[in-house]
Design an enzyme around this catalytic site. Structure first.
Site, PDB file in Angstrom:
ATOM      1  N   ARG A 214      17.834 -21.745  -7.296  1.00 13.14           N
ATOM      2  CA  ARG A 214      16.550 -21.376  -7.910  1.00 13.14           C
ATOM      3  C   ARG A 214      15.416 -22.106  -7.212  1.00 13.14           C
ATOM      4  O   ARG A 214      14.270 -22.029  -7.613  1.00 13.14           O
ATOM      5  CB  ARG A 214      16.553 -21.714  -9.401  1.00 13.14           C
ATOM      6  CG  ARG A 214      16.786 -23.187  -9.666  1.00 13.14           C
ATOM      7  CD  ARG A 214      16.535 -23.580 -11.109  1.00 13.14           C
ATOM      8  NE  ARG A 214      17.196 -24.838 -11.373  1.00 13.14           N
ATOM      9  CZ  ARG A 214      16.764 -25.737 -12.264  1.00 13.14           C
ATOM     10  NH1 ARG A 214      15.691 -25.497 -12.973  1.00 13.14           N
ATOM     11  NH2 ARG A 214      17.418 -26.862 -12.464  1.00 13.14           N
ATOM     12  N   ASN A 215      15.782 -22.871  -6.167  1.00 16.03           N
ATOM     13  CA  ASN A 215      14.818 -23.639  -5.393  1.00 16.03           C
ATOM     14  C   ASN A 215      15.050 -23.360  -3.918  1.00 16.03           C
ATOM     15  O   ASN A 215      16.082 -22.814  -3.550  1.00 16.03           O
ATOM     16  CB  ASN A 215      15.017 -25.141  -5.663  1.00 16.03           C
ATOM     17  CG  ASN A 215      14.385 -25.567  -6.969  1.00 16.03           C
ATOM     18  OD1 ASN A 215      13.285 -25.134  -7.292  1.00 16.03           O
ATOM     19  ND2 ASN A 215      15.085 -26.398  -7.717  1.00 16.03           N
TER      20      ASN A 215
END
Lengths: 425, 425
Positions: A214-215
């Protein structure tokens, strides 16, 4: 006969998405039904139910399943499930809905699904608090030194979300009519479980790993993937492309960075760059279990779980999302148990003495020899325009991320404007 | 209840080694029995039968087991076994032995065991040739471009060994009375399966990998181990400490080099430096299977198999020892099947662009970026006193190996004198 892991729940891929005539007929019917607005989280859940990502769920959970999931990680029939998948409506809406009614679920003006309501159950403040404790509190009272309720209501985005839910949950099976913006916005990256399974089979994969992202992908993520590539048939780098918190790097920038990384540092045949349409629930260790559960539906049987997987602030131990896999129930029935196994990797870093990437399991050198890699550090350096230290990331990828931070690409810039400054979870 | 993989064959550790009074009584009896001299290979086999390394074998194979193993990798009762474990005697000895006799087996003047002879079977030249074809020929006629019998009798040490066997095989259960020189010469390194299992359990290991070594450990071996350490509970670096071919580096030098490597580059808790008392059979891919089979008895369930594992000259494809694991029979009965799984790793090297170790599965860069690591190259450089290229090995280890080549340590020097120049397999 597929060599891939079976979808979770023993019923194959349970897909609620309608097509063709069925879809048209349902759309017509939906126009005449009572409309209920659903949250972004529920929108993602509906799409997952549509494409089989949440197999065997056919709709939102009733009270017995909700309770079982919170208490014992199991639905009423004993099937493993790690976090409640519920739909909240306000009391006025709930009162206007009778058991057996069909209703239309809308998200930001888009008709997402219809639902045949089979149950309504009130969620008092105490019920929500109980759910939060069961789902979010980590390893009991140890969590945040026993100060969970002093801190969580303000600092734990998962708790904030549940406590803000409306007063009644409604349960029932759904018929899904839309995959939202994902097919258009992420062609070739937004893939359904049926599609990833077909790709794995075409490549002859049976031992398939997945990396949750998610990063922006940094060198530690790459190392996790490469360990998986060494010992599995292939790895799917699977990014969250649902809604983000302010300050997070938008999915298109992240996905493009992964593409650049693969192009320059991977053997393409052994890796797939894909995205899934969920928002973060910020459920910590239990979210790690959810990641493994829906990955099983995508055909993955080895879920990479590194340091602070699905971490939320300081609420959880760095390896709680690994340990929780040892505490979930096992019935011995493959149709009920989670079959996707964790591939647990320790804290990783670049080590000058090792002359390469390493982890606390493989490197015995002093701290001074190590380049500690973290997404938070990376985002901070990028956002401050600071120099990135050697070995931290790949130049080609960093160049792309710097572009985003410089706001040099139009599409990226638009998204950037929508994202107010805030924490970088 | 142990979490380790069960010993092979479903009978626990089958250990023929006698102790205490039993041993004394047998020694007395052995003195009065007919004596047969056995080969170094058979001496190693006897020790393995003694300590349970060859479980479930209780003695040397009869004709039915020999035939089944050669033909289908299975003994007569369906239990998996990859290479014949037979005992050859000359015709005169055979004629002097009757079925039911007990005899004494000696190796270089040491009484190793007694054996109750249950069967004698002649091994004609044709029989030996058949065994060689089944066991050593690799993937059928493909092997060495179909020129197996033109080349093997002179160049394949495994074939040479079998063809030089005496004319009769004798079968029967054994009682083992000695572990040879190993307990004295390799204290703390020569470990029995019971000992390694106890060590694994004490450390809480259940997913245990092993690295097979017969050459000095270089950076690729280290990389294989470290991949295993990342995804398993621990790894046993398991060196052959039996007899060597002339030109090979003696076991004590190799074992010390591993100790130095572990000291400087591993987390000690995750690795065990051990040795096993066999000679190489030079059986190629089938020897890889044997490595996995006896490792299962040591408590290992993941056998690292890299490039050219147990390779013999150019007789086998570089990954035949990996592929053969997909071709062995599976009965579905855990007591009969091989349970130790291969952990297959591709060709590995240091890559400047990857900025670390990599393999053909993880690195997509040009050949010029790669530092190809091989034991042959390492031995050649050491023996020529040439510079070792960067990233090839660890300085502390290379310094130790250079000492050996310089003949600077007394013990090493003695062994060196015994080892005539020759090939460096």
């Amino acid at each position: 006969m597929s060599n891939l892991v079976a979808p979770h729940g023993g019923k194959g891929l349970v897909c609620a998405l309608l097509h063709g005539n069925e879809l048209e007929a349902e759309q017509e019917k939906a126009a005449g039904l009572k409309k209920v607005q659903v949250s972004d989280r529920a929108k993602g859940d509906l799409i997952m139910m549509g494409i089989g990502g949440f197999s065997p769920l056919a709709g939102f959970m009733n009270k017995a399943d909700w309770k079982g999931v919170c208490e014992t990680f199991q639905m009423e029939d004993g099937t493993f499930w790690p976090v409640p998948i519920t739909l909240d409506v306000d009391k006025a809406d709930a009162d206007a809905i009778n058991i057996g009614d069909e209703i239309t679920l809308e998200s930001n003006g888009t008709v997402m699904a219809t639902m045949k309501v089979s149950e309504k159950f009130e969620m008092s403040e105490a019920d929500k608090k109980w759910e939060c404790e069961k789902v979010f509190m980590g390893e009991g009272e140890e969590s945040v030194d026993g100060k969970f309720w002093e801190i969580a209501p303000e600092d734990h985005p998962g708790v904030i979300m549940v406590m803000a839910q409306k007063g009644v949950n409604i349960a029932g099976t759904v018929k899904v009519m839309s995959q939202g913006e994902y097919p258009d916005e992420y062609p070739g990256v937004y893939l359904t479980p049926a599609e990833t399974r077909a790709m794995f089979e075409e490549r002859g994969w049976s031992k398939v790993a997945a990396l949750q992202l998610r990063n922006p992908m940094h060198r530690s993520h790459e190392y996790l993937c490469k360990i998986a590539v060494e010992v599995c048939d292939g790895v799917m780098i699977h990014s969250l492309i649902g809604n983000l918190k302010p300050g997070d790097i938008p999915a298109d920038t992240r996905v493009k960075a992964i593409e650049i990384l693969i192009e320059n540092y991977f053997v393409k045949d052994n890796v797939i760059n894909a995205g899934y349409p969920l928002d973060m629930r910020y459920a910590g260790p239990r979210e790690g279990l959810l990641h493994a559960t829906f990955r099983q539906n995508y055909g993955v049987n080895n879920m990479l779980i590194g340091r602070d997987h699905a971490g939320v602030g300081d609420f959880y131990g760095l390896f709680e999302a690994q340990d929780i896999f040892d505490r979930i129930p096992k019935t011995g029935d493959d149709a009920k148990d989670l079959l996707c196994e964790p591939m647990k990797i320790d804290w990783t870093f670049y080590c000058h003495k090792c002359d390469g990437m390493a982890s606390l399991r493989t490197c015995n050198h002093d701290k001074e020899s190590r380049v500690i890699l973290s997404g938070t550090k990376l985002r901070k350096a990028l956002s401050d325009g600071a120099e990135i230290v050697d070995h931290f990331g790949r130049e080609e990828v960093l160049d792309h991320l710097k572009l985003y931070y410089a706001g040099l690409t139009e599409k990226v810039e638009v998204k950037m404007q929508g994202a107010a400054s805030g924490d970088s979870m």
